[in-house]
Design an enzyme around this catalytic site. Structure first.
Site, short mmCIF file in Angstrom:
data_model
loop_
_atom_site.label_atom_id
_atom_site.label_comp_id
_atom_site.label_asym_id
_atom_site.label_seq_id
_atom_site.Cartn_x
_atom_site.Cartn_y
_atom_site.Cartn_z
N SER A 148 21.21 -20.72 -11.37
CA SER A 148 20.92 -22.08 -10.91
C SER A 148 21.04 -23.14 -11.98
CB SER A 148 19.53 -22.12 -10.26
OG SER A 148 18.56 -21.63 -11.14
N HIS A 173 22.31 -20.47 -4.26
CA HIS A 173 23.38 -21.46 -4.47
C HIS A 173 24.74 -20.95 -4.02
CE1 HIS A 173 20.69 -24.05 -6.74
NE2 HIS A 173 20.21 -22.93 -7.25
N LYS A 215 19.41 -25.43 0.74
CA LYS A 215 20.38 -25.99 -0.20
C LYS A 215 21.70 -26.22 0.53
CE LYS A 215 17.76 -24.49 -4.13
NZ LYS A 215 17.37 -23.39 -4.99
C1 LIG Z 1 16.06 -23.00 -5.37
C2 LIG Z 1 16.01 -21.55 -5.68
C3 LIG Z 1 15.01 -20.75 -5.14
C4 LIG Z 1 13.87 -21.32 -4.38
O1 LIG Z 1 14.25 -21.68 -3.09
P1 LIG Z 1 13.43 -22.76 -2.28
O2 LIG Z 1 13.81 -22.54 -0.88
O3 LIG Z 1 13.82 -24.09 -2.82
O4 LIG Z 1 11.97 -22.47 -2.54
C5 LIG Z 1 15.08 -19.39 -5.37
N1 LIG Z 1 16.06 -18.86 -6.11
C6 LIG Z 1 17.03 -19.61 -6.67
C7 LIG Z 1 18.09 -18.95 -7.49
C8 LIG Z 1 17.01 -20.99 -6.49
O5 LIG Z 1 17.95 -21.75 -7.06
#
Ligand SMILES: *Cc1c(COP(=O)(O)O)cnc(C)c1O
Length: 395
Positions: A178, A206, A237
């Site tokens: 990330s 992602h 996302k």
């Molecule tokens: C954003 C993210 C999460 C958390 O997800 P949310 O739904 O925002 O709580 C978990 N793992 C990774 C790799 C992320 O980038």
């Protein structure tokens, strides 16, 4: 004397590590106003722009009209609606797994899944740059945590060899990292988990909706879709909704329903959110989804290669996440401030989110960004980079 948080906050400010909320309003896809300014949005995870898509809005509105605003309870009490089951069946079909389970967020999924799957006598092998929610999930487990050097299957092999156990071995990796935007070496990880009889869990927060010809994520891109037992991903996302899922075997889903504390002890996703997720999956599977993925990939490639040519270190980025390494935390924040004054909104990322000395601007591209806006952004970022001495002034 009561504990003095104001002195602690002061210390954070002196170190350039103080964090603050900023109110952001998206005025058009990829455009925002904040602090009275208009700016190009270069730090959203709404990669495909689906959060503002009419089909998701309508699906959410219809769900509210029909079922109201809350599920009213956790899944195991009275908060399991036909809609939740429809989403889970849809995700299992999408990923080609026996079953899937929805979670309230990616954070909740990771903190729930890892502790439920492992316990005393088991071992968790986790990439050093894995997301904080994986680290926290491992902390909540009573299993032994072993962190392996970033994206280094050779080092992981040595650790697997030197840590024999009769218990479960769980290898966990982000599919797309990330903060660096690089992709996990999934083919090598699959060989290792086969050789050492381990379980492999991939967090594709992602990657899902974005990577692979059909948007199945990093697992599709690396051609291991059928070989990763535990595929976790998020719906907030690229999919423009909210929540998360794990796609896996029927047995593991049932085990999680019985043991994942973040699943058991939390009110389930509201119907509007579930409906929006279903609408998003339909778009991902359509020709529109294909087109959005292509545009995002084009934008990402253009932006990354242009800034590399200007002398920026974009680390291992191979995706829509493009870090620009600065190093110093205060300088990173100064960079971000100057960019905002010139109409570009990018957040600086500092410790403890990234290792000390690797503070960076974390730029994220979106399918709706226009080429014209990106050309301007590259120009402005290069200018400010020269002014601050992040890249060669004469380059
Ligand atoms: C954003 C993210 C999460 C958390 O997800 P949310 O739904 O925002 O709580 C978990 N793992 C990774 C790799 C992320 O980038």
């Amino acid at each position: 004397m009561p504990p003095n948080y104001s002195a602690r906050l002061q210390r954070l400010k002196e170190e350039g590590l103080y964090r603050q909320l900023r109110i952001v309003e998206e005025t058009a896809p990829g455009k925002v106003t904040l602090e009275g300014r208009e700016a190009l949005l270069l730090c959203s995870n709404n990669y495909l722009g689906l959060a503002g898509h009419p089909a998701l809005k309508i699906a959410a509105q219809r769900a509210v009209a029909q079922w109201g605003t809350s599920s009213g309870a956790s899944r195991l009490v009275s908060g399991s609606m036909a809609l939740h089951e429809e989403l889970e069946e849809r995700i299992a079909a999408f990923k080609g797994t026996e079953a899937a389970l929805a979670f309230n967020s990616g954070y909740a999924a990771n903190t729930g899944i890892i502790g439920a799957l492992t316990g005393r006598g088991d071992m968790i092998f986790s990439d050093k740059l894995n997301h904080a929610s994986i680290v926290d999930g491992a902390r909540l487990s009573t299993a032994t945590l072993i962190r392996y050097p970033h994206n280094d299957p050779t080092a992981l092999r040595r650790l697997l060899e030197s840590h024999p156990t009769k218990g479960i071995r769980l290898i966990i990796t982000d599919g797309v990292f990330s903060m660096d935007g690089d992709i996990a070496r999934l083919r090598e990880l699959v060989s290792l988990k086969n050789e050492f009889n381990a379980l492999l869990m991939v967090d594709d927060a992602h990657g899902v909706g974005i990577l692979g010809e059909s948007g199945r994520g990093s697992v599709e891109l690396c051609r291991v879709l059928e070989e990763v037992e535990i595929q976790m991903g998020t719906l907030g996302k690229g999919l423009g909704s909210f929540g998360a899922y794990v796609a896996t075997s029927r047995d593991i889903v049932e085990w999680l329903i019985n043991n994942a504390r973040s699943f058991i002890f939390s009110t389930s996703l509201p119907p509007a959110v579930v409906a929006a997720s279903l609408a998003a999956l339909n778009i991902v599977d359509s020709s529109e989804g294909l087109e959005l993925r292509r545009r995002l990939a084009d934008n990402s490639h253009f932006f990354r290669e242009s800034l590399r040519a200007s002398g920026f270190d974009t680390l291992g980025s191979a995706t829509q996440i493009v870090p620009l390494l600065v190093g110093d935390a205060k300088k990173t924040m100064a960079f971000s401030r100057l960019l905002l004054e010139r109409g570009i909104f990018v957040q600086g990322i500092r410790p403890p989110t990234v290792p000390k000395g690797t503070s960076r601007l974390r730029c994220t591209l979106m399918a709706p960004h226009s080429r014209q806006d990106l050309v301007q952004a590259v120009k402005t970022i290069s200018e400010v980079g020269k002014e601050l001495g992040v890249v060669n002034r004469h380059g």
